[in-house]
Design a protein around this motif. Structure first.
Motif, PDB file in Angstrom:
ATOM      1  N   GLY A  19      -1.407  71.248 -36.955  1.00  0.00           N
ATOM      2  CA  GLY A  19      -1.927  70.890 -38.267  1.00  0.00           C
ATOM      3  C   GLY A  19      -1.968  72.081 -39.209  1.00  0.00           C
ATOM      4  O   GLY A  19      -1.600  71.970 -40.389  1.00  0.00           O
ATOM      5  N   GLY A  39      -4.132  67.554 -41.562  1.00  0.00           N
ATOM      6  CA  GLY A  39      -4.978  66.626 -40.816  1.00  0.00           C
ATOM      7  C   GLY A  39      -4.201  65.454 -40.255  1.00  0.00           C
ATOM      8  O   GLY A  39      -4.464  65.000 -39.134  1.00  0.00           O
ATOM      9  N   LYS A  40      -3.257  64.944 -41.027  1.00  0.00           N
ATOM     10  CA  LYS A  40      -2.456  63.810 -40.539  1.00  0.00           C
ATOM     11  C   LYS A  40      -1.633  64.209 -39.307  1.00  0.00           C
ATOM     12  O   LYS A  40      -1.549  63.456 -38.330  1.00  0.00           O
ATOM     13  N   ALA A  96      -8.052  62.431 -42.542  1.00  0.00           N
ATOM     14  CA  ALA A  96      -7.160  63.569 -42.343  1.00  0.00           C
ATOM     15  C   ALA A  96      -7.728  64.838 -42.966  1.00  0.00           C
ATOM     16  O   ALA A  96      -7.768  65.904 -42.335  1.00  0.00           O
TER      17      ALA A  96
END
Length: 412
Positions: A19, A39-40, A96
């Motif tokens: 990330g 975050g995704k 996210a």
């Protein structure tokens, strides 16, 4: 209090590393902070990562239609009196962005997190918050957000049985309805200027009665609870009846209300009101909001207003005419593509001010102002609008992406 962080699992470590790498690439490409894409990527590799990076923190969640970014910042400043804080200070408030923020807080004691209204129940389930602050609910982003009563119902279901202390605005019937399912609620009289989304009872659909500052449903008996904290002029009244001066550099009644809620949250963690409110004085702007910048030999104050309730509060910050006002409205994904909300804003409050209109949807706004009988001129862009204003102070009000566009132009 939260305990010391335990080492992340190998999978979680890999997810956090990946990330951060994705976020770094995004920043290098000039596409923002990278917190959302980071975050995704991390959550794709470890769907349980949010819970894992939050488990050692005392978490505060802040949710509302308006004011959550500012209130999150004020709470974070107050809680720093007791220990380290990690927060999504730039407003990335979906899972996210929240995951990215908490992943960087391994040494913190508190996590103060702004949460999009739609995701409150989901995030609360994952991070097991110690406290949840609920400020208000009103119409916003009509093409993507649920109707306000549906959001209140979602909150109510998500809070049912929660062990968190819920600090909730006693003056908003929708917030009271949502919070009433929680067994542990601290009520705050924070006020409610915009009432057009709460004229019917969320419990039974009956017409709400509003004598003075009170409210109740004459059909089912649902009514305003007795607050233990209250905003009274320039002071916060605590549960013991003591009055504490609000010491803010941020303008307006709405920010005094945000400070009152923030003081109640801080008290739940043992920070005295005097200490909390003194620390809030350090906040001068929030992600560019309220900043005054010099551009084209003029002083431009940047104000964010995203929906009818926000515009109503923002108008109260503007001095009497003849201060010129720049209005900018976009309708991109982050704003909501439905601009019908413009017709719910009383633009007659700007009568007498020289007004320049810009933004992707400047013609939508121009039609609204024409119908309101307010004089204005349409300008091609922010530079042209500033040049059209006389030297001195300019008030610039914009919705979300229009605000970001404006900041880039004026150099903030």
């Amino acid at each position: 209090m939260a305990g010391n962080p335990e080492p992340l699992s190998p999978r979680a470590k890999l997810a956090v590393t990946a990330g951060r790498a994705a976020a770094a690439v995004s920043r290098a490409a000039g596409r923002g902070s990278g917190s959302v894409i980071g975050g995704k990527v991390a959550l794709r590799l470890d769907p349980d990562l949010l819970a894992e990076v939050a488990h050692h923190l005392d978490i505060v969640l802040v949710s509302a239609t308006n004011g959550k970014t500012t209130t999150t910042r004020l709470i974070a400043e107050a809680l720093r009196a007791n220990g380290g804080v990690v927060s999504n200070a730039l407003g990335a408030n979906m899972p996210a962005g929240i995951t990215s923020a908490l992943a960087g807080g391994s040494d913190a004691q508190y996590g103060v997190i702004e949460v999009d209204e739609k995701y409150l129940a989901t995030v609360a389930r994952d991070v097991t918050p110690k406290a949840i602050a609920l400020l208000n609910l009103s119409r916003d982003q009509l093409d993507r957000a649920a109707e306000t009563r549906m959001l209140a119902e979602r909150w109510r279901e998500g809070l049912s049985g929660s062990k968190a202390v819920v600090i909730a605005n006693a003056d908003d019937p929708l917030v009271v309805w949502a919070a009433s399912s929680s067994p542990n609620v601290v009520w705050v009289a924070a006020g409610q200027e915009w009432k057009d989304d709460a004229w019917s009872c969320p419990a039974c659909g009956g017409v709400m009665q509003r004598p003075g500052d009170d409210w109740f449903c004459g059909e089912c008996g649902f009514r305003r609870p007795t607050p233990s904290w209250a905003l009274s002029g320039d002071e916060v009244l605590d549960p013991h009846g003591s009055a504490w001066p609000i010491k803010l550099q941020l303008p307006g009644r709405a920010n005094k209300a945000n400070a009152t809620t923030s003081a109640a949250v801080a008290a739940a963690f043992g920070v005295p009101p005097q200490t909390a409110l003194e620390r809030m004085h350090a906040v001068t702007a929030v992600a560019g909001r309220y900043d005054v910048v010099t551009f084209q030999e003029r002083e431009v104050r940047l104000l964010l207003a995203k929906n009818p309730a926000g515009w109503l509060e923002t108008f109260s910050l503007i001095d009497a005419p003849p201060a010129p006002v720049i209005l900018s409205v976009n309708a991109r994904g982050a704003d909501g593509t439905d601009t019908s909300w413009l017709w719910d804003v009383d633009y007659s409050k700007l009568t007498g001010h020289p007004i320049c209109v810009i933004g992707d949807r400047k013609l939508d706004l121009a039609v609204r102002l024409e119908v309101a009988g307010v004089d204005f001129q349409v300008c091609e862009n922010a530079v042209a609008a500033v040049r059209a204003c006389p030297p001195g102070r300019i008030e610039a009000i914009a919705n979300y992406t229009a605000f970001q566009d404006l900041r880039r132009v004026v150099g903030n």
